[in-house]
Motif scaffolding. Sequence first.
Motif, PDB file in Angstrom:
ATOM      1  N   THR A 126       0.850  -1.188   0.000  1.00  0.00           N
ATOM      2  CA  THR A 126       0.000   0.000   0.000  1.00  0.00           C
ATOM      3  C   THR A 126       0.886   1.238   0.000  1.00  0.00           C
ATOM      4  OG1 THR A 126      -1.760  -1.172   1.157  1.00  0.00           O
ATOM      5  CG2 THR A 126      -1.800   1.239   1.261  1.00  0.00           C
ATOM      6  N   TYR A 131      -2.616  -0.404  -3.496  1.00  0.00           N
ATOM      7  CA  TYR A 131      -3.353  -0.775  -2.288  1.00  0.00           C
ATOM      8  C   TYR A 131      -3.451  -2.292  -2.247  1.00  0.00           C
ATOM      9  CZ  TYR A 131      -7.086  -0.570   1.283  1.00  0.00           C
ATOM     10  OH  TYR A 131      -7.843  -0.699   2.424  1.00  0.00           O
ATOM     11  N   SER A 134      -6.658  -4.213  -3.056  1.00  0.00           N
ATOM     12  CA  SER A 134      -7.030  -4.128  -4.463  1.00  0.00           C
ATOM     13  C   SER A 134      -6.322  -5.212  -5.273  1.00  0.00           C
ATOM     14  CB  SER A 134      -6.697  -2.746  -5.023  1.00  0.00           C
ATOM     15  OG  SER A 134      -7.111  -2.621  -6.365  1.00  0.00           O
ATOM     16  N   GLN A 201      -0.348   0.562   7.720  1.00  0.00           N
ATOM     17  CA  GLN A 201      -0.881  -0.050   6.499  1.00  0.00           C
ATOM     18  C   GLN A 201       0.162  -0.871   5.753  1.00  0.00           C
ATOM     19  OE1 GLN A 201      -0.223   3.137   7.013  1.00  0.00           O
ATOM     20  NE2 GLN A 201       0.087   4.318   5.147  1.00  0.00           N
ATOM     21  N   LYS A 358      -9.616   4.277  -4.162  1.00  0.00           N
ATOM     22  CA  LYS A 358      -9.217   5.332  -5.092  1.00  0.00           C
ATOM     23  C   LYS A 358     -10.423   6.053  -5.685  1.00  0.00           C
ATOM     24  CE  LYS A 358      -5.099   3.861  -4.372  1.00  0.00           C
ATOM     25  NZ  LYS A 358      -4.126   4.635  -3.602  1.00  0.00           N
ATOM     26  N   ASP A 408     -13.925  -0.169   3.015  1.00  0.00           N
ATOM     27  CA  ASP A 408     -13.714  -0.771   1.692  1.00  0.00           C
ATOM     28  C   ASP A 408     -14.952  -1.548   1.268  1.00  0.00           C
ATOM     29  OD1 ASP A 408     -11.117   0.176   1.886  1.00  0.00           O
ATOM     30  OD2 ASP A 408     -10.250  -1.783   2.372  1.00  0.00           O
TER      31      ASP A 408
END
Length: 454
Positions: A126, A131, A134, A201, A358, A408
């Motif tokens: 990330t 990320y 993702s 993260q 995003k 998310d």
Amino acid sequence: MKLVAICTSAVLSVIIPLSNAVAINLGNLKGETRTEYFSPYGVRELCVVPKKWPGAAYRSDDTSKESTLCGYDFYRTVGICPKYNSTNPGVLLLAPNASYSKEAIDASDCNLKKMSVKTEAKFKQTITCSYTPSILAYYHMSRILGGVGRVPVSVIRTMDLKVHSQLTNKAVHALRDSTDTIAQAWRKLGEMHLNPRAFPQLVDTTFTQLYGGLSDNVKNENVYNDVSGRGTYNSRYQRFLKQKPFLKVASTKTVAQLVGSGEFTRVAQDVIQMKDVADMVLIDTLMNQQDRIGNIHYKFYWYSINPSTNRIERSKSDAELVDGKIVIPAEEKRQMAGRTAVVLKEMILKDNDCGVIKDNMMRAYSVLEKVRHMSYLTYRYFMAFEKSLAAPATKDYFKTELLFTDKDYRSLQDNASKAKEILTGTCRTGQLKFDLDLENYLPGARPPLTPCSN
């Protein structure tokens, strides 16, 4: 060295600030398989294969590729180098050969232009536009929707922070005179190594490991400029909407009218390309993809009709595009002689890290609203998935296996709800044509009934 494998059922801020970010607890990662390695400093690293979504269209070789990814030992089987190009930093896993041993790769300055080594996989975290959830979710969402985008396999991997710090120092030195985003990102990673607790993260709860997505690296692919077009970064989505492939997907004409024929070999490329574009619009809408256009690739494949079964068979091709024309190896032509066969471009969505948290560019440009052609198979897979999003088990899957946060998941739900509203609306008004399943163009085929879903 490898310890054990345990089977169980662009251009944005350099480090992404996540208000609810917490360091990952590696003990909570179970997945389908969990493979462990020791680093040279005694840190126990992990590779975890997330569980598969029930009923999804996983490919026959997905499991073997997952095993291959988790079989890469950073300290024995592959060379490791920092990534210097493009926007997002990462670690490249490189296959040793007669010219470069693993030790030689690791000791090199990692200038891949001088080295004849193949990149087998990419390990990203990330950072910048990247990320981790993702990277992981695109692979499984691809299969949940029926295999759209041919997204490469990804797994969860960790790396000893001390080892990664050495790679970071190598990258910072190599890019010391650069002002590019990737150079800035590597420098920021250097700051992270000085104070990992400030970057939850990126690290685990013991603050000894960095985690991210490890993805299979597609080789010998080509940039799909037919779909993306050519131009500036800021105009990429406006440009995409004006390219012929999307204009066909947005056309009110049938495929047969667009092509001027319904014969298999004449219509196959348009059907595959249009399906790929429509599928891409849907998955990117669901996944908040920000950086797709310009990051689309393709490979050539043969599509032929087996005369005995009247089924489509697919096989690799070494065809090349030379001066705008497809040049097919003579041996392949001989093998396909006498068969109803054609070489086609298949889209590959290999760059999927800039999503989930995003800017949703497909929604920003109302792209799904413009779609007038879709695969009925994709449509049905999506409708079934959208219905499942209300179930606690679905949320648990995305959080536990794909590392989604609550935020998310809410975003995915919202995107899916909007996509369902759009697609059912265009379907019920007769604007959406389900004519992008190539099997419907086989000789004698009768298109199935395609009712709209609730």
